[in-house]
Design an enzyme around this catalytic site. Structure first.
Site, PDB file in Angstrom:
ATOM      1  N   HIS A 190      -7.937  -4.977  -0.606  1.00 22.42           N
ATOM      2  CA  HIS A 190      -6.998  -3.918  -0.189  1.00 22.42           C
ATOM      3  C   HIS A 190      -6.529  -4.481   1.411  1.00 22.42           C
ATOM      4  O   HIS A 190      -7.700  -4.603   1.943  1.00 22.42           O
ATOM      5  CB  HIS A 190      -7.192  -2.576  -0.295  1.00 22.42           C
ATOM      6  N   ASP A 248      -9.993  -3.757  -5.732  1.00 21.29           N
ATOM      7  CA  ASP A 248      -9.261  -2.445  -5.096  1.00 21.29           C
ATOM      8  C   ASP A 248      -8.833  -1.429  -6.171  1.00 21.29           C
ATOM      9  O   ASP A 248      -8.554  -1.622  -7.021  1.00 21.29           O
ATOM     10  CB  ASP A 248      -7.850  -3.076  -4.527  1.00 21.29           C
ATOM     11  N   SER A 251       0.820  -1.197   0.083  1.00 13.10           N
ATOM     12  CA  SER A 251      -0.065   0.105  -0.139  1.00 13.10           C
ATOM     13  C   SER A 251       0.786   1.338  -0.023  1.00 13.10           C
ATOM     14  O   SER A 251       1.623   1.543  -0.960  1.00 13.10           O
ATOM     15  CB  SER A 251      -0.988  -0.073   1.159  1.00 13.10           C
TER      16      SER A 251
END
Length: 313
Positions: free
Chosen positions: A280, A250, A156
């Site tokens: 995610h 996502d 991320s």
């Protein structure tokens, strides 16, 4: 309207519901301090412990202005082939050495490599480029401290930092041997692809992404800055071999595809895999969701191969 009831299986839904019970979808409406409390508690609830034989040493990197906490993971059989520099996720405002503690420990155990987790500075107390500067400082420290090759890895927000470091260190004598980016936010074209199809995905929405971007920059428009948005770079030549693993459900998934395409077009090595039906943050589901378990194995295999200088894709 995307039909998530069809795309997402029962195991993954159970993970989503458990996550939401600790970290509700409206958490971004709370104060930053409260968000951190909620996030840290959620991470503790998902903590899976250390694999047998893994030890961790918490220390710090000294810079002229401050120290950067790090945690070094080793096993008795740690190989000298490479070391992994890991940057955690958390939207540039959350997380630290504890939030991804077990992930790094497992990565160490399963690859046999030493893993160094970096506790870079967070916004809003430290606006961009503070986190990026810490990531580069960590790389410089590793390049000076270790003779072995350095592999960059992150999830991320941490994937964003890993990529930004790769772009910034292409001319370095000890440039990274590779990078593994896990559902990384690389700030691609938000008018198409997964940004549109999965704008309201479980676990992460485009509203969340814009919130994190705004907090990270203090609301200043920094469009085009490579240290913030790796996909803004006009030159993708000489980047290290790259493996990108994203989640289908996502909004950030298309960033993985776009980044791969740019590297390949510049003559480099890049591989992108979109994990079907995952969301995610699924690293926390690697012990309870079959798809996430398989994906973590894919991540381990990518780190292992790149760390040994192998391109198997």
């Amino acid at each position: 309207m995307t039909d998530y009831k069809t795309l997402i299986d029962a195991e993954t839904w159970a993970f989503i519901e458990k996550t939401n019970s600790y970290y509700p979808p409206d958490t971004i409406d709370y104060t930053i301090a409260r968000q951190r409390e909620i996030y840290d508690r959620m991470c503790r609830e998902f903590f899976a412990g250390y694999p047998e034989g893994v030890t961790a040493e918490t220390t710090a990197i000294a810079t002229p202005s401050h120290t950067i906490p790090i945690r070094i993971y080793r096993t008795p059989a740690t190989e000298a082939a490479a070391m992994v520099l890991y940057f955690h996720g958390g939207g540039f405002i959350l997380g630290g050495l504890d939030s991804h503690d077990d992930v790094c420990a497992e990565l160490c155990a399963r690859t046999g490599f030493e893993v160094v987790s970096v506790d870079y500075r967070l916004a809003p107390e430290h606006l961009h480029p503070a986190g990026f500067d810490d990531a580069v400082s960590a790389f410089e420290w590793a390049a000076t401290t270790y003779k072995r090759p350095i592999l960059l890895c992150g999830d991320s927000a941490g994937g964003n930092l890993a990529a930004a470091v790769s772009h910034a260190t292409r001319g370095h004598a000890r440039k990274p041997i590779g990078q593994v980016l896990i559902y990384a936010g690389l700030f691609g074209d938000r008018s198409k692809g997964s940004y549109v199809t999965h704008a309201e995905a479980p676990m992460l929405t485009t509203r969340d992404i814009e919130f994190y971007r705004h907090i990270r920059t203090g609301g200043v428009d920094r469009t085009g800055e490579i240290t913030l948005s790796p996909l803004a770079d006009a030159d993708f030549a000489y980047l290290p071999p790259t493996v990108l693993i994203t989640a289908e459900c996502d909004p950030l998934s298309s960033d993985g595809e776009a980044y791969r395409d740019r590297i390949v077009a510049a003559g480099g090595h890049a591989y992108w895999f979109e994990e079907p039906g995952l969301v995610h943050g699924y690293l926390r589901a690697r012990h309870t969701v079959g798809r996430a378990r398989s994906s973590f194995t894919r991540i381990v295999e990518a780190v292992s191969a790149l760390g040994r200088g192998e391109w198997i894709w």
